[in-house]
Design an enzyme around this catalytic site. Sequence first.
Site, PDB file in Angstrom:
ATOM      1  N   SER A 102       0.842  -1.378   0.036  1.00  0.00           N
ATOM      2  CA  SER A 102      -0.068   0.229  -0.027  1.00  0.00           C
ATOM      3  C   SER A 102       0.786   1.220  -0.110  1.00  0.00           C
ATOM      4  CB  SER A 102      -0.908   0.116   1.228  1.00  0.00           C
ATOM      5  OG  SER A 102      -0.083   0.208   2.447  1.00  0.00           O
ATOM      6  N   GLU A 115       6.745   0.078  -5.074  1.00  0.00           N
ATOM      7  CA  GLU A 115       5.689  -0.486  -6.060  1.00  0.00           C
ATOM      8  C   GLU A 115       4.094  -0.253  -5.274  1.00  0.00           C
ATOM      9  OE1 GLU A 115       3.173  -1.303  -8.340  1.00  0.00           O
ATOM     10  OE2 GLU A 115       3.737  -3.460  -8.016  1.00  0.00           O
ATOM     11  N   CYS A 129      -2.649  -4.280  -8.382  1.00  0.00           N
ATOM     12  CA  CYS A 129      -2.606  -2.843  -8.315  1.00  0.00           C
ATOM     13  C   CYS A 129      -2.671  -2.248  -9.709  1.00  0.00           C
ATOM     14  CB  CYS A 129      -0.964  -2.537  -7.903  1.00  0.00           C
ATOM     15  SG  CYS A 129       0.078  -3.657  -8.561  1.00  0.00           S
ATOM     16  N   GLU A 174      10.560  -2.196 -11.828  1.00  0.00           N
ATOM     17  CA  GLU A 174      10.814  -3.453 -11.956  1.00  0.00           C
ATOM     18  C   GLU A 174      10.603  -4.037 -13.258  1.00  0.00           C
ATOM     19  OE1 GLU A 174       7.914  -4.877  -8.724  1.00  0.00           O
ATOM     20  OE2 GLU A 174       9.717  -4.830  -7.296  1.00  0.00           O
TER      21      GLU A 174
HETATM   22  C1  UN1 Z   1       0.377  -6.562  -9.095  1.00  0.00           C
HETATM   23  O1  UN1 Z   1      -0.944  -6.248  -8.918  1.00  0.00           O
HETATM   24  O2  UN1 Z   1       0.873  -6.105  -7.919  1.00  0.00           O
HETATM   25  O3  UN1 Z   1      -0.113  -6.564 -14.958  1.00  0.00           O
HETATM   26  C2  UN1 Z   1       1.045  -7.117 -10.135  1.00  0.00           C
HETATM   27  C3  UN1 Z   1      -0.589  -7.280 -14.180  1.00  0.00           C
HETATM   28  C4  UN1 Z   1       0.167  -8.527 -13.509  1.00  0.00           C
HETATM   29  C5  UN1 Z   1       0.893  -8.068 -12.238  1.00  0.00           C
HETATM   30  C6  UN1 Z   1       0.188  -7.430 -11.303  1.00  0.00           C
HETATM   31  N1  UN1 Z   1       0.985  -9.298 -14.583  1.00  0.00           N
HETATM   32  O4  UN1 Z   1      -1.771  -7.254 -13.939  1.00  0.00           O
END
Ligand code: UN1
Length: 494
Positions: free
Chosen positions: A227, A248, A282, A462
């Site tokens: 978060s 991140e 995310c 990353e």
């Molecule tokens: C995340 O939600 O922290 O692009 C990563 C995407 C996945 C990775 C998500 N390959 O939705």
Amino acid sequence: MERFKNYINGKWVEPKSNKYFQNINPANINDIVGEFPESGQEDVNDAVAAAKAAYEKWSKVPAPIRGEYIKRAGDIFARRKDEIARKMTREMGKPVVETKGDIQEAIDTAYYAASETRRLFGYNAPSELRNKMNMSIRVPIGVVGVITAFNFPIAVPSWKIIPALAAGNTVVFKPSKDVPHAGVMFAEVLEEAGIPAGVFNVVLGKGYMGNMIVEHPDVKVIGFTGSTDVGTKLGEICGRLNKRISLEMGGKNPQIVMPDANMDLALDGVLWGAFGTTGQRCTATSRLILHKDIYDEFIEKLVERTKKLKLGDGLKEGTDVGPVIHKQQLDTCVEYVEIGKKEGAKLVLGGNVAKEGELANGYFFEPTIFINVTKNMRIFQEEIFGPILSISKAESFEDAIDLANSVNYGLSSSIYTRNINDAFQFMHQIEAGIAYINAPTIGAEVHMPFGGVKGTGNGHREGGWTVFDIFTEWKSIYVDFSDKLQRAQIDTEM
Ligand code: UN1
């Protein structure tokens, strides 16, 4: 009930804290996955000491040989893919097809990083002096602390752990308290791959351990996913300690749909982007921005399609949407529905905790859609991390871009259009680390830079080749083969 251990210095060890916690299956709270160490400072110290000692040797192993271990880890993840996927689904809820994809990201990361160990390119440059050569090489840094979230229990840790190891660092990993079993499985894979003792360590426990790892003087770099609140606090600590931290954090990712788009494709995109992983990515599509000309029609179709999504246990065939991770997250969803209603947005689907039949045993929330959402509303601005989609109306392409950029996050973004000018305008104007054209906001590939701007990150990426900028330092080297003193800036004859 199975009781799990920490993995420190190549051994499975009980926590010195002698404390344990239970972790449950979010699809069925009567199903206890196991008991996991609730480690303390002493356990963190042991793991860091092991990683520090192992660094001496590991950093000197030729990079392509380190790559051999990593390639093997990729092979083991591939062999165990189905089995680990089912265990991950039991622990965190998303459907097996998605947990398999999660492991595939780790496999891809391993193979990519292994091949990168034969590159890890530096630079050479001309010297301003005769008979002198300049070059700059990447060097490992030391012990890396890895702290991650629950939603991608293998993939996201792999993005950090694997390149960190490939570059010659050693690692102390603390997985989210909600997915400790995944952390255990990660260690099993690296152990079987033959990674030497101490090079990779896992300490299980709760959130407080993040600070212990970050503040430990022998931990030199941190890779964090989680978060914005927690990441910002850890970032402050690292600022004080002059430590590098890659953050991140959250997202509030928009999908724009223009009137010239392929509507069925745009519908497929938002269904997957908003409700895949129960909205707990995310990169999830949490905002849909529809051009006014297609607003009503698109919403009608979307509501129909969303109603057909099957909510249920991710281990069961046919499930589209699994549970949210825990009771607190379920409460957050309930709370945001109340907030949305109070703010004047219109709830057109869902909005409730799902209680029919077996769903009552888990943390299930109905896929939820709000329309008429405006910029100033909290459901437009704040990350919810659940299956709640906010839809806003755009008067024009410019208005759509303005809406998309009007939040304090900038991870992923998407536009559906067939107009090449609008597509390119979007690529240039969107404030995000990732932009998709005619594809959903989720689905990043591991060999491309991953990260975001504004409240999402602190400038690191990353994934891809850029991850090595997080886990290496540059060393500049000057070789003078003139056999005399040559003074830079002074003995530079024309
Ligand atoms: C995340 O939600 O922290 O692009 C990563 C995407 C996945 C990775 C998500 N390959 O939705």
